[in-house]
Design a protein around this motif. Sequence first.
Motif, PDB file in Angstrom:
ATOM      1  N   ASP A 196       0.830  -1.209   0.000  1.00 51.64           N
ATOM      2  CA  ASP A 196       0.000   0.000   0.000  1.00 51.64           C
ATOM      3  C   ASP A 196       0.863   1.257   0.000  1.00 51.64           C
ATOM      4  O   ASP A 196       0.535   2.255  -0.664  1.00 51.64           O
ATOM      5  CB  ASP A 196      -0.925   0.010   1.218  1.00 51.64           C
ATOM      6  N   GLN A 223       2.234   1.970  -3.507  1.00 50.50           N
ATOM      7  CA  GLN A 223       1.220   2.527  -4.396  1.00 50.50           C
ATOM      8  C   GLN A 223       0.918   3.984  -4.051  1.00 50.50           C
ATOM      9  O   GLN A 223       0.836   4.842  -4.938  1.00 50.50           O
ATOM     10  CB  GLN A 223      -0.062   1.694  -4.307  1.00 50.50           C
ATOM     11  N   ARG A 224       0.812   4.267  -2.765  1.00 50.26           N
ATOM     12  CA  ARG A 224       0.461   5.626  -2.318  1.00 50.26           C
ATOM     13  C   ARG A 224       1.530   6.636  -2.724  1.00 50.26           C
ATOM     14  O   ARG A 224       1.238   7.687  -3.301  1.00 50.26           O
ATOM     15  CB  ARG A 224       0.260   5.624  -0.805  1.00 50.26           C
TER      16      ARG A 224
END
Length: 862
Positions: free
Chosen positions: A192, A195-196
């Motif tokens: 995550d 991706q962020r």
Amino acid sequence: MVRGAGVIRTPDQRLRAFVSSTLSELAPERRVVRSVVERLALTPVMFELGARPHPPRSLYRAYLEQSDIFVGLYWESYGWVAPGEQVSGLEDEYNLAPDIPMLIYVKRSTNRQGRLEKLLDRIRNDDRVSYVAFDTSEDLAALVTGDIAILLAERFADRRRESTDPQSAPKGPLAADARPPTPLTRLVGRGDDVQRYSDMLRSGARRLVTLTGPGGIGKTRLALAVAREVEGSFAEGICFVDLAPIRDPALVMSAIAAALGVRDTGEAPLRQRIVHAVGQRRMLIVLDNFEQVIDAAGELRFLLDGTGVSLLVTSRILLHVHGEQAVTVAPIDSPAGIELFVDRARAVKPDFALTSSNAEDIATVIAALDNVPLAIELAAARILILPPSELVRRLDKTLPILVRGDRGQPDRHRTLRATIDWSTELLTDTERALFRRLGVFRGSFALDAVEWMCLDLPDAVAIDLLSALVDGSLVQARQDTGRASFTMLATLREYAREELQQTGDLQACQQRHAAFYSQLAVQAETELVGADQHTWIARLRAEYEDVRAAIEFYLRAQQAREVVAIVWPLNWFWWASGRVADLERWMSAVADAPYDVDERTRHIAEFYLTSGSIWIAPDPSRIPDFERLLTYFVRAKDVYGEIFLRTSLALLQMVRNSPDLDEAEQHLRRAQQIADQTRSSFLTSMTLMIRGRAALVRGSLSEAAILFNNSLQVSQTSGDALSQSGALQSLGWLRVVGGDLASASDYFKRALAISSNAGHEEGMALGLESFFAITALSGDIQRAGTYLGAAENIRARRGIDGPSILSSHQHVLAQLEASPAAETLNASREAGRLADIDTIVHAALTDAAVISDPDPSHAKHE
């Protein structure tokens, strides 16, 4: 009629977005993309099977030719391969896509067909492509909306710049030497986060993203993963700059310049050279371990304001720079911590498994280590000798250190220190002594350096001790310049240095470290001009920060003689790598030393301060300074210094407004005598080549031919490839003077091939200048300008304006600039500056092998 900026469109014509995907498995995603494209007032072009009066392949080929944007959607299926076809329609659409922006979106999956994986590998390596992964249709909608909007904005901005200010266009792609390293282990628990933070950089909304957190939290590893994820969004690539070896904030821009390939000549502020070389190129620079040079943060603002780059920085503390997007990298969660532990434990014990009997103990270890990745990896590395239950018991013994550590440090930092304490306690006394000593290295080091640091350790076998440190994850093994090399994480290096400080051994270890590079310099002196010169130049570049550390230690210790003991043998390396500014700083410190400096040391310092820029910007007004230095080196019987000074004086005499060729010849003949007496192939070859250039200036073509051929023969015998390149260049120019452009081309091609294979950019620039001249003399002005522009691009990205003292093409350029062909020349020259260097070099080596000369009158030029 060709569509272009000047065409008046009817109102129904909009930009077309061709959407490529399999038709069944991604139907919802296709609907989402259609909706986004239509909402942005673009026309979706979506191939659907059905009744058509044309074959499918003809249809999507026609659709592609009329499209402005290619949008690819991929998931698990490779698609149907029609009878008689080799690839599916999905791959065929990608293959047939014209030169238009390509936006690729890949839905994450662990069950992808093999042929699709191969296609995706091709796509990832396609520098035309923007490549991003997604999970849900909502994610896809946001990505496509943002990417198309940014694409349209960039295209509009590019068009506006081109139409209003042609001079503001980028000057071509940079050939960054420092690619991000490829980790050997998989990243755990950060999906995550990757991706962020990738979305922040990819969208362009944030151009400075700083990953902060304590040592060992995984900032570097996360930054590398983000860099790989966004690679397709940065057309000029990713440049990785490891600041771990740097302690002085003033050296940050030097490190960035070195990674980008911008040469520091000392002729202008370095940061201006970087801005000039980079321009508005779309590239990402990753700056790792910034906390120790935090005072240089202001330089990053200058870089952001003056260029189009984006920055991804790792640091334990915030930069406090306007526009900074700070991100605190947190520990991984407990399930990821357990997964990381098991993964790293299996690396040293392949049969290790998470079981019901050890799961609780492993969870206890992870919790005790605050889920810090480095601490977990260090613990897992001990699984060979300590099962999880023993790890728990040992962690209990170190927890008091954790709790009662330095209260000024963050808790997680104290946890990491406790883990390193515990890890080093498992070493033998000799292993721990070596671990501490290796902390004085700033960058990578080789096995011979480890052996040197072990010399006085009792019963020490360097490779065994080093293996123990590698097995314990305290030292990392990697490949540099085709040989094994080793490095330490910055936090471990810092820990080791603190241990040396506490035991009072730091200065003695720094002295030992510096002594290693003193003897390495002596060893490199002959290797740098022999058959292994490329290997040694690559090694010195890889270990340059430690060479610098050794010299700076000697300066602090007021050991000026030892400074020149490193510098003097590496004279060929300083020239090949363009380290003029560093040399000037060190030699100025020696010259201005507040303590007594012996005569030889002082004169060598003055020698470098006087001669540093002769090959780039020769100044005949300095002749008296060279003559005074020559008097000393003759009296001191320093033959190397005498030869270099005599050849330098000869060159300066030849570039005077009224050349003194007799004086130059006297210096060169004496230099030749000394070179022959020393039996140094390098000195002999160099002197012969410069004597040949002097003969060429005098018009003695037969004498020049003999000298150049002798220089070539000597360098070929010794294996000195760069000297061979110089001799071949000279022979080529001799053929130009004689009017034989075909033979000149053959010589220039051989010289350029040597320089290209060695990555010697000065030689590549000289070679392309030569191809400019013979191509221009053959009448092909457009192609000639391309070669010239590419040569100028090479020099510009090294921070150098204009030709060097060895350039010979200026008379051809002056004639063209004063002729009616000047406009054609300048247009193709600009195209050459924008072109890919490797492509231009390849064209010169293949297409320009034989060039006929339509105008025999060109033979008179020199």
